[in-house]
Scaffold this motif. Structure first.
Motif, PDB file in Angstrom:
ATOM      1  N   ASN A  36      80.793  14.132  65.108  1.00 34.54           N
ATOM      2  CA  ASN A  36      80.625  14.845  66.368  1.00 34.54           C
ATOM      3  C   ASN A  36      80.568  13.847  67.515  1.00 34.54           C
ATOM      4  O   ASN A  36      80.365  12.641  67.310  1.00 34.54           O
ATOM      5  CB  ASN A  36      79.348  15.691  66.323  1.00 34.54           C
ATOM      6  N   VAL A  65      71.674  10.260  64.458  1.00 31.49           N
ATOM      7  CA  VAL A  65      72.337   9.512  63.393  1.00 31.49           C
ATOM      8  C   VAL A  65      73.761   9.229  63.840  1.00 31.49           C
ATOM      9  O   VAL A  65      74.533  10.156  64.100  1.00 31.49           O
ATOM     10  CB  VAL A  65      72.329  10.304  62.072  1.00 31.49           C
ATOM     11  N   THR A  79      78.639  10.849  66.158  1.00 29.16           N
ATOM     12  CA  THR A  79      77.347  11.188  65.560  1.00 29.16           C
ATOM     13  C   THR A  79      77.552  12.098  64.349  1.00 29.16           C
ATOM     14  O   THR A  79      78.595  12.732  64.198  1.00 29.16           O
ATOM     15  CB  THR A  79      76.427  11.892  66.574  1.00 29.16           C
ATOM     16  N   THR A  81      75.830  15.275  62.222  1.00 30.95           N
ATOM     17  CA  THR A  81      74.817  16.331  62.256  1.00 30.95           C
ATOM     18  C   THR A  81      74.714  17.088  60.924  1.00 30.95           C
ATOM     19  O   THR A  81      73.792  17.866  60.741  1.00 30.95           O
ATOM     20  CB  THR A  81      75.117  17.349  63.372  1.00 30.95           C
ATOM     21  N   ASP A  82      75.643  16.845  60.013  1.00 30.05           N
ATOM     22  CA  ASP A  82      75.538  17.471  58.698  1.00 30.05           C
ATOM     23  C   ASP A  82      74.503  16.701  57.871  1.00 30.05           C
ATOM     24  O   ASP A  82      74.430  15.465  57.957  1.00 30.05           O
ATOM     25  CB  ASP A  82      76.901  17.467  58.004  1.00 30.05           C
ATOM     26  N   TYR A  83      73.714  17.417  57.068  1.00 26.30           N
ATOM     27  CA  TYR A  83      72.633  16.800  56.278  1.00 26.30           C
ATOM     28  C   TYR A  83      71.752  15.919  57.159  1.00 26.30           C
ATOM     29  O   TYR A  83      71.237  14.879  56.729  1.00 26.30           O
ATOM     30  CB  TYR A  83      73.205  15.987  55.115  1.00 26.30           C
ATOM     31  N   LEU A  84      71.564  16.342  58.409  1.00 28.78           N
ATOM     32  CA  LEU A  84      70.852  15.519  59.381  1.00 28.78           C
ATOM     33  C   LEU A  84      69.397  15.314  58.979  1.00 28.78           C
ATOM     34  O   LEU A  84      68.845  14.216  59.080  1.00 28.78           O
ATOM     35  CB  LEU A  84      70.932  16.174  60.764  1.00 28.78           C
TER      36      LEU A  84
END
Lengths: 117, 396
Positions: A36, A65, A79, A81-84
């Motif tokens: 992202n 992250v 960045t 955002t999955d499994y954040l």
């Protein structure tokens, strides 16, 4: 298309279905995702197969992250955002590190595979 | 501009994903590059606070947070499944916001107080809606963006077209925009009704597409002052752009130029024949899921299991009669069922397009299907949407 609805106030069940509430070990966390907020000026320097470092980066006082190039300036490619929630937990409280392999770059959109190192 | 909506934990089993989004954060993240002075008003609990703040920052969303009593999570088995919702009894501190333009989503934990001039309201209650809950919002102009089932309930009519007209009158909205999934969208204004076709895409990830549509519509209508019909066209194109890669924020080019998209399909009544085995619990579950998805996405579904029923040799003719009246086939290939393959062959001979789903890529067994032009997908959502789009295309 118009969409069929988002994660809003709908749905049929409640409370009982909690499948993989992700008690994965930090070492086992691996997934593919898109970056992202991709930075075009950084993406333009990247190639398929590049390895990015997945690290916590402070952005206006908030930890995000990020996926960083392994160059001298450690440019932020984008960045994750999955499994954040899992990544924040593992990066902050375990000895596990993560890297992201660039799988594809298409019009500024970058797909990566995140794995523990 | 303000966005007021939920920030929720969302998980999906197949394909696997775990994200902190919800309608509010996803919509705000979608338009954070194009919306002027955007602020998201939302709530978060202590358990997910760090994750939510991180997600918002990762998308460049300026956020005003209030405290929520407990986590709220949406858990999908597949993107086509109804989610299970944790935290339905959550409450939060009051959300109160003011701006010229507001995009407001129905929220689980509260009814926000909003003052604005232009309001785009998305109820976000596909299964429970009883009335339009906007008494806590003051506005001068209202557009309702709702899906087909919400429109039918709010407009008190089984016909979406009539329900939308009823809702327009009862709410005094200047437009009702009804999201109809793969079929497209219906825009209802005092001047009449317009259908907006969907842009077919090679991949489809349905979770959140409604949020993206509402966000893009609010931007186009509320900020760029475009008419409701044009705003809905832009929103449909933005969704198509996004669903193929799901990257947020969405690039400005997707809002202003849609040159890379396939042209929209003209909405019309379409029937999809659902070919697949239904002899085990798992097979019946998949048939039910696919049938429900096809119907919910704007198409009629002919399902031999539901519309003819199980039986002996006598069902064959009835099944084929249903197939002959269908515009496309969704073939569920797991298990290599002989009946499914026969129906696919029959459809091929009669030039009915086939879109097939199989959990794993098929090489030898799908040769004849591939060689005669059928599409094969290992993603169920993509297969379902593309089966509807195949039916919408004019047969050559």
């Amino acid at each position: 298309m118009s969409g069929s609805g988002g994660g809003g106030g709908g749905g049929s069940g409640g409370g009982g279905y909690s499948p993989t509430d992700s008690k994965k070990n930090c070492e086992d966390l691996t997934f593919e995702t898109m970056l992202n907020s991709p930075d075009p000026s950084v993406i333009n320097q990247m190639s398929i197969g590049d390895i990015l470092d997945v690290e916590i980066v402070a952005t206006q006082g908030v930890n995000v992250v990020g996926a960083l190039r392994r160059n001298t300036t450690r440019d932020l490619a984008g960045t994750i955002t999955d499994y954040l929630r899992e990544l924040l937990r593992c990066l902050q409280s375990s000895n596990v590190s993560y890297e992201a392999e660039v799988l594809s770059i298409n019009g500024g959109i970058v797909r990566v595979r995140v794995e523990s190192v | 501009m303000i966005v007021v909506g939920g920030t929720y934990f969302e998980t999906c089993e197949r394909p696997g994903s775990r994200v902190m989004f919800g309608s509010g954060l996803r919509a705000a993240g979608a338009i954070s590059l194009v919306a002027q002075n955007l602020t998201l008003y939302t709530a978060v609990d202590d358990e997910f606070k760090m994750t939510a703040h991180s997600a918002a920052a990762a998308l460049g969303v300026n956020t005003f947070w209030v405290k929520r009593s407990e986590p709220i999570a949406f858990r999908y088995y597949t993107p086509l499944s109804s989610p299970s919702i944790d935290g339905r009894t959550a409450t939060c501190e009051e959300i109160s916001a003011t701006d010229e333009l507001a995009l407001v989503f129905g929220m689980i934990e509260t009814r926000p107080k909003v003052e604005c001039k232009k309001l785009v309201f998305d109820p976000q209650q596909p299964r429970e809606i009883q009335s339009l809950k906007i008494s806590s919002i003051t506005y001068e102009e209202l557009v309702i963006v709702a899906n087909a089932s919400e429109t039918r309930v709010l407009g008190k009519d089984e016909s979406v077209e009539q329900a939308a007209k009823n809702l327009l009158d009862s709410s005094q909205a200047i437009a009702v925009v009804t999201k109809c999934g793969a079929w497209g969208a219906l825009v209802t204004t005092k001047e009449g009704q317009h259908v907006i076709g969907a842009h077919p895409t090679n991949l489809v990830s349905p979770i959140g597409t409604g949020d993206i549509f509402a966000a893009a519509f609010a931007w186009a209508w509320g900020q760029e002052n475009k008419p409701a019909v044009e705003s809905a066209r832009i929103a449909s194109a933005v969704v198509a752009s996004w669903t193929q890669n799901r990257v947020l924020p969405i690039m400005e080019e997707a809002f202003r130029k849609q040159t890379s998209l396939q042209p929209p399909l003209k909405p019309r009544p379409v029937q999809v024949y659902l070919a697949g085995p239904y002899f085990t619990l798992g097979q019946q579950w998949l048939v039910d899921l696919a049938r429900s998805a096809i119907s919910g996405l704007g198409a009629k579904c002919f399902s031999p299991f539901h519309d003819v029923g199980p039986g002996g040799d006598e069902v064959a003719i009835a099944d084929l009669e249903g197939l002959a009246k269908s515009d496309s086939v969704l073939a569920l290939l797991d298990g290599n069922d002989g009946g499914t393959i026969f129906e696919a062959g029959w459809a091929t001979k009669n030039q009915i397009p086939i879109v097939a789903y199989a959990s794993n890529p098929l090489e030898e067994t799908a040769k004849m299907l591939r060689g005669t032009g059928a599409e094969l997908h290992t993603d169920l959502s993509t297969a379902v949407y593309r089966a509807i789009w195949a039916g919408l295309r004019e047969r050559s």
